[in-house]
Design an enzyme around this catalytic site. Structure first.
Site, short mmCIF file in Angstrom:
data_model
loop_
_atom_site.label_atom_id
_atom_site.label_comp_id
_atom_site.label_asym_id
_atom_site.label_seq_id
_atom_site.Cartn_x
_atom_site.Cartn_y
_atom_site.Cartn_z
CE1 TYR A 178 -11.49 -1.41 5.73
CE2 TYR A 178 -12.48 -0.35 7.64
CZ TYR A 178 -11.42 -0.51 6.77
OH TYR A 178 -10.28 0.25 6.93
N GLY B 260 0.82 -1.22 0.00
CA GLY B 260 0.00 0.00 0.00
C GLY B 260 0.84 1.26 0.00
CB ALA B 261 4.44 1.75 -0.59
CB SER B 262 0.92 3.39 -4.63
OG SER B 262 -0.19 2.59 -4.27
CE LYS C 212 -8.77 -2.98 7.23
NZ LYS C 212 -7.39 -2.95 6.73
CB SER D 29 -10.06 -0.59 10.67
OG SER D 29 -11.15 0.30 10.90
N1 LIG Z 1 -7.85 6.05 6.01
C1 LIG Z 1 -8.50 5.64 7.08
O1 LIG Z 1 -9.30 6.37 7.68
C2 LIG Z 1 -8.26 4.25 7.62
C3 LIG Z 1 -8.78 3.94 8.88
C4 LIG Z 1 -8.57 2.68 9.41
C5 LIG Z 1 -7.85 1.75 8.68
N2 LIG Z 1 -7.38 2.07 7.45
C6 LIG Z 1 -6.64 1.04 6.73
O2 LIG Z 1 -5.36 1.55 6.42
C7 LIG Z 1 -4.88 0.95 5.23
C8 LIG Z 1 -4.45 2.05 4.26
O3 LIG Z 1 -5.58 2.85 3.97
P1 LIG Z 1 -5.45 4.24 3.18
O4 LIG Z 1 -6.41 5.15 3.80
O5 LIG Z 1 -4.03 4.59 3.05
O6 LIG Z 1 -6.06 3.78 1.77
P2 LIG Z 1 -5.69 4.25 0.28
O7 LIG Z 1 -5.16 5.63 0.27
O8 LIG Z 1 -6.91 3.92 -0.51
O9 LIG Z 1 -4.51 3.25 -0.12
C9 LIG Z 1 -4.76 1.90 -0.28
C10 LIG Z 1 -3.48 1.24 -0.73
O10 LIG Z 1 -3.72 -0.17 -0.90
C11 LIG Z 1 -3.11 -0.59 -2.10
N3 LIG Z 1 -3.79 -1.76 -2.64
C12 LIG Z 1 -5.12 -2.03 -2.63
N4 LIG Z 1 -5.36 -3.18 -3.26
C13 LIG Z 1 -4.16 -3.67 -3.66
C14 LIG Z 1 -3.75 -4.83 -4.38
N5 LIG Z 1 -4.62 -5.76 -4.81
N6 LIG Z 1 -2.42 -4.99 -4.63
C15 LIG Z 1 -1.52 -4.07 -4.21
N7 LIG Z 1 -1.85 -2.96 -3.53
C16 LIG Z 1 -3.15 -2.76 -3.27
C17 LIG Z 1 -3.25 0.61 -3.03
O11 LIG Z 1 -2.26 0.51 -4.03
P3 LIG Z 1 -2.55 0.71 -5.60
O12 LIG Z 1 -3.61 1.75 -5.74
O13 LIG Z 1 -1.22 1.11 -6.15
O14 LIG Z 1 -2.98 -0.61 -6.06
C18 LIG Z 1 -2.97 1.76 -2.07
O15 LIG Z 1 -1.57 1.98 -1.97
C19 LIG Z 1 -6.01 0.06 4.71
O16 LIG Z 1 -5.79 -1.26 5.11
C20 LIG Z 1 -7.23 0.63 5.40
O17 LIG Z 1 -8.24 -0.34 5.56
C21 LIG Z 1 -7.55 3.29 6.90
#
Ligand SMILES: NC(=O)c1ccc[n+]([C@@H]2O[C@H](COP(=O)([O-])OP(=O)(O)OC[C@H]3O[C@@H](n4cnc5c(N)ncnc54)[C@H](OP(=O)(O)O)[C@@H]3O)[C@@H](O)[C@H]2O)c1
Length: 253
Positions: free
Chosen positions: A157, A17-19, A161, A144
């Site tokens: 979801y 998820g580094a992108s 989690k 989460s």
């Molecule tokens: N933001 C929040 O409020 C929040 C709260 C609680 C938990 N989280 C958790 O934190 C984590 C990161 O969330 P975020 O907010 O940073 O989300 P985000 O900005 O949507 O980023 C999601 C990342 O997951 C990668 N990804 C998804 N499917 C993939 C696949 N099949 N193969 C490779 N990479 C994949 C995407 O990469 P590509 O687009 O390059 O494929 C992207 O880098 C998630 O697990 C999310 O459930 C987030």
């Protein structure tokens, strides 16, 4: 002699998820603390954007769909070569809001594929004797607060989690003898591209309501990345099998 317990100099950390969002900020923070980061994601352009935010060449990009398990394993084996790995952050994840009537086994499976199975697949590879640093390794799953408390429409979801939160404990027990620690972090709402796409962000009233549920307001990616860095560092070396809640007070009530 006292040395900085949070220093990550020379540590090799793999980040899914580094992108985007949390994974991207984890890469920036860990690299800033001296670490070498392996950046995994599907979108090469956005992975490169993450790399451009680092002011050194302590990184490698791995363009991979982590739900293509065998291919991801092959790619990682090739790229990592003889490297010993000090840590993994599984930050890749997908979210949805769906009532029960719209849940199908296929939808359930597809969310588990990214959020859970892919993380376990990479953990299995990196914790092999071939890759795991014998001096110690730290695995961090980004779960989460939805894995701990509920919300309308969040069943799928929450299931994924919650699986990470509970699986963390058994994995921690299984891997402790190899000096591998396993923990997860459960964030509340953090401002990332995932949040921008959330249903409540499309409606000002709903957005403000969700915000008001966080006594300290919404989080920033740095809030989660700093917690990750702590769990990867020597400062967290007696912590395993835990779920660190980083939620601005969301679950305090
Ligand atoms: N933001 C929040 O409020 C929040 C709260 C609680 C938990 N989280 C958790 O934190 C984590 C990161 O969330 P975020 O907010 O940073 O989300 P985000 O900005 O949507 O980023 C999601 C990342 O997951 C990668 N990804 C998804 N499917 C993939 C696949 N099949 N193969 C490779 N990479 C994949 C995407 O990469 P590509 O687009 O390059 O494929 C992207 O880098 C998630 O697990 C999310 O459930 C987030």
């Amino acid at each position: 002699m006292i040395t900085n317990p949070f220093d990550l100099t020379g540590k090799k950390i793999v980040i899914t998820g580094a992108s985007s969002g949390l994974g991207r900020q984890c890469a920036i923070t860990i690299n800033f603390l001296g670490g070498f980061v392996f950046l995994i994601g599907r979108n090469l352009e956005r992975l490169q954007e993450t790399a451009n935010l680092l002011d050194n060449d302590r990184y490698l990009i791995i363009e991979a769909d982590i739900t293509d398990y065998d291919r991801t394993t092959d790619q990682l084996e090739k790229v990592l070569g003889e490297s010993k790995i000090d840590g993994l952050i599984h930050a890749a994840g997908v979210s949805t809001t769906l009532p029960l009537r719209n849940i199908t086994p296929q939808k359930l499976h597809s969310f588990f594929e990214t959020n859970v199975y892919a993380g376990i697949n990479i953990t299995k590879l990196l914790t092999k004797t071939k890759f795991a640093n014998p001096e110690g390794m730290s695995v961090v799953f980004i779960a989460s607060v939805m894995g701990v408390v509920g919300e309308l429409g969040k069943t799928i979801y929450s299931l994924t989690k919650g699986a990470l939160v509970s699986g963390t404990k058994s994995l921690a027990l299984e891997l402790a003898s190899k000096k591998i620690r396993v923990n997860c972090i459960s964030p509340g709402v953090v401002l990332t591209p995932m949040t921008t796409k959330a249903v409540y962000t499309q409606n000002e009233e709903a957005y403000n309501l969700v915000k008001s549920l966080h006594p300290l307001g919404f989080g920033m990616p740095e809030d989660v990345a700093n917690a990750c860095a702590f769990l990867l560092s020597r400062g967290g070396e007696w912590i395993t099998g835990t779920n660190l809640i980083v939620d601005g007070g969301y679950t305090a009530k």
